[in-house]
Design a protein around this motif. Structure first.
Motif, short mmCIF file in Angstrom:
data_model
loop_
_atom_site.label_atom_id
_atom_site.label_comp_id
_atom_site.label_asym_id
_atom_site.label_seq_id
_atom_site.Cartn_x
_atom_site.Cartn_y
_atom_site.Cartn_z
N GLY A 149 0.74 -1.29 0.00
CA GLY A 149 0.01 0.16 0.00
C GLY A 149 1.00 1.11 -0.02
N VAL A 150 0.31 2.34 0.03
CA VAL A 150 0.77 3.53 -0.01
C VAL A 150 0.72 4.45 1.21
N TRP A 151 1.46 4.98 2.06
CA TRP A 151 1.34 5.79 3.29
C TRP A 151 2.14 7.26 3.12
N TYR A 152 1.99 7.81 3.83
CA TYR A 152 2.98 9.05 4.19
C TYR A 152 3.04 9.44 5.70
N GLY A 153 4.06 10.10 6.07
CA GLY A 153 4.47 10.28 7.18
C GLY A 153 5.60 11.66 7.49
N THR A 154 5.69 11.82 8.50
CA THR A 154 6.56 13.26 8.65
C THR A 154 8.02 12.71 9.01
N ASN A 155 8.33 11.44 9.32
CA ASN A 155 9.51 11.12 9.80
C ASN A 155 10.18 10.24 8.41
N ALA A 156 11.57 10.82 8.12
CA ALA A 156 12.34 10.22 7.07
C ALA A 156 12.50 8.62 7.16
N SER A 157 12.37 8.00 8.20
CA SER A 157 12.83 6.63 8.40
C SER A 157 11.65 6.02 8.81
N GLY A 158 10.35 6.32 8.40
CA GLY A 158 8.91 5.75 8.67
C GLY A 158 9.00 4.31 8.15
N SER A 159 9.20 3.51 8.96
CA SER A 159 9.05 2.15 8.65
C SER A 159 8.77 1.42 10.04
N GLY A 160 7.97 0.09 9.59
CA GLY A 160 7.58 -0.69 10.74
C GLY A 160 6.72 -0.12 11.55
N LYS A 161 7.08 -0.19 12.78
CA LYS A 161 6.07 0.48 13.76
C LYS A 161 5.81 1.92 13.86
N ASN A 162 6.98 2.57 13.21
CA ASN A 162 6.81 3.87 13.03
C ASN A 162 5.74 4.39 12.07
N MET A 163 5.64 3.90 11.29
CA MET A 163 4.37 4.21 10.24
C MET A 163 3.13 4.18 10.78
N VAL A 164 2.93 2.80 11.49
CA VAL A 164 1.51 2.44 12.00
C VAL A 164 1.25 3.56 13.22
N ILE A 165 2.37 4.00 13.96
CA ILE A 165 2.02 4.96 14.96
C ILE A 165 1.93 6.48 14.38
N GLY A 166 2.85 6.94 13.34
CA GLY A 166 2.69 8.22 12.87
C GLY A 166 2.25 8.61 11.55
N GLY A 167 2.07 7.42 10.69
CA GLY A 167 1.71 7.39 9.34
C GLY A 167 0.28 7.72 9.02
N ASN A 168 -0.28 7.85 7.95
CA ASN A 168 -1.36 7.97 7.29
C ASN A 168 -1.39 7.20 5.97
N GLU A 169 -2.30 6.38 5.96
CA GLU A 169 -2.49 5.65 4.69
C GLU A 169 -3.38 6.37 3.73
N LEU A 170 -2.79 6.34 2.34
CA LEU A 170 -3.37 6.66 1.10
C LEU A 170 -4.07 5.87 0.61
N ALA A 171 -3.29 4.49 0.31
CA ALA A 171 -3.79 3.62 -0.53
C ALA A 171 -3.65 2.05 0.59
N GLN A 172 -4.71 1.32 0.81
CA GLN A 172 -4.73 0.17 1.43
C GLN A 172 -3.75 -0.79 0.79
#
Length: 99
Positions: free
Chosen positions: A22-45
Motif C-alpha cells: 500500500g501507500v502511506w505518508y508520514g513526517t519522519n524520514a525513516s518511517g518504517s515498521g511500527k513508526n508508520m503505524v504510529i505516525g503514518g497516514n494511509e493513502l492506499a490500502q
C-alpha cells in the motif's frame, strides 16, 4: 502541495518480499515498521500486487509539504525484494501562501 487523489499501478510483480503493498505518508524520514503505524497516514490500502494491479485513492485533501511517501507492505514475509516496479501518480494543487 495539497494531494487530492492518486493511484499506484504495478508494472512489474514484486518478488522475494511481501506482495501486499500500500501507500502511506508520514513526517519522519525513516518511517518504517511500527513508526508508520504510529505516525503514518494511509493513502492506499495494502493490496496483493501483481502486474497490471491498479489501486486508486481519492478524497485525500492532505498537505504533503515536508512529508515522505512510502510503499508499505502488510504481511508476515520479512525477506528482501528481488523485483517489482510501481508507478505512483499523485493529483492535487499547489498551496499558495498569498491566497
Amino acid at each position: 502541495g495539497i494531494i487530492t487523489s492518486g493511484e499506484i499501478v504495478c508494472v512489474e510483480t514484486p518478488l522475494g518480499g511481501e506482495d501486499n503493498i500500500g501507500v502511506w505518508y508520514g513526517t519522519n524520514a525513516s518511517g518504517s515498521g511500527k513508526n508508520m503505524v504510529i505516525g503514518g497516514n494511509e493513502l492506499a490500502q495494502a493490496t496483493t500486487m501483481g502486474i497490471g494491479t491498479d489501486v486508486a485513492f481519492g478524497n485525500i485533501d492532505a498537505d504533503l509539504d515536508n512529508k515522505y511517501i512510502y510503499l508499505v507492505s502488510s504481511g508476515s514475509t520479512g525477506a528482501k525484494y528481488t523485483a517489482g516496479k510501481f508507478v505512483l501518480r499523485l493529483y492535487g494543487y499547489n498551496a499558495f501562501s498569498d491566497v
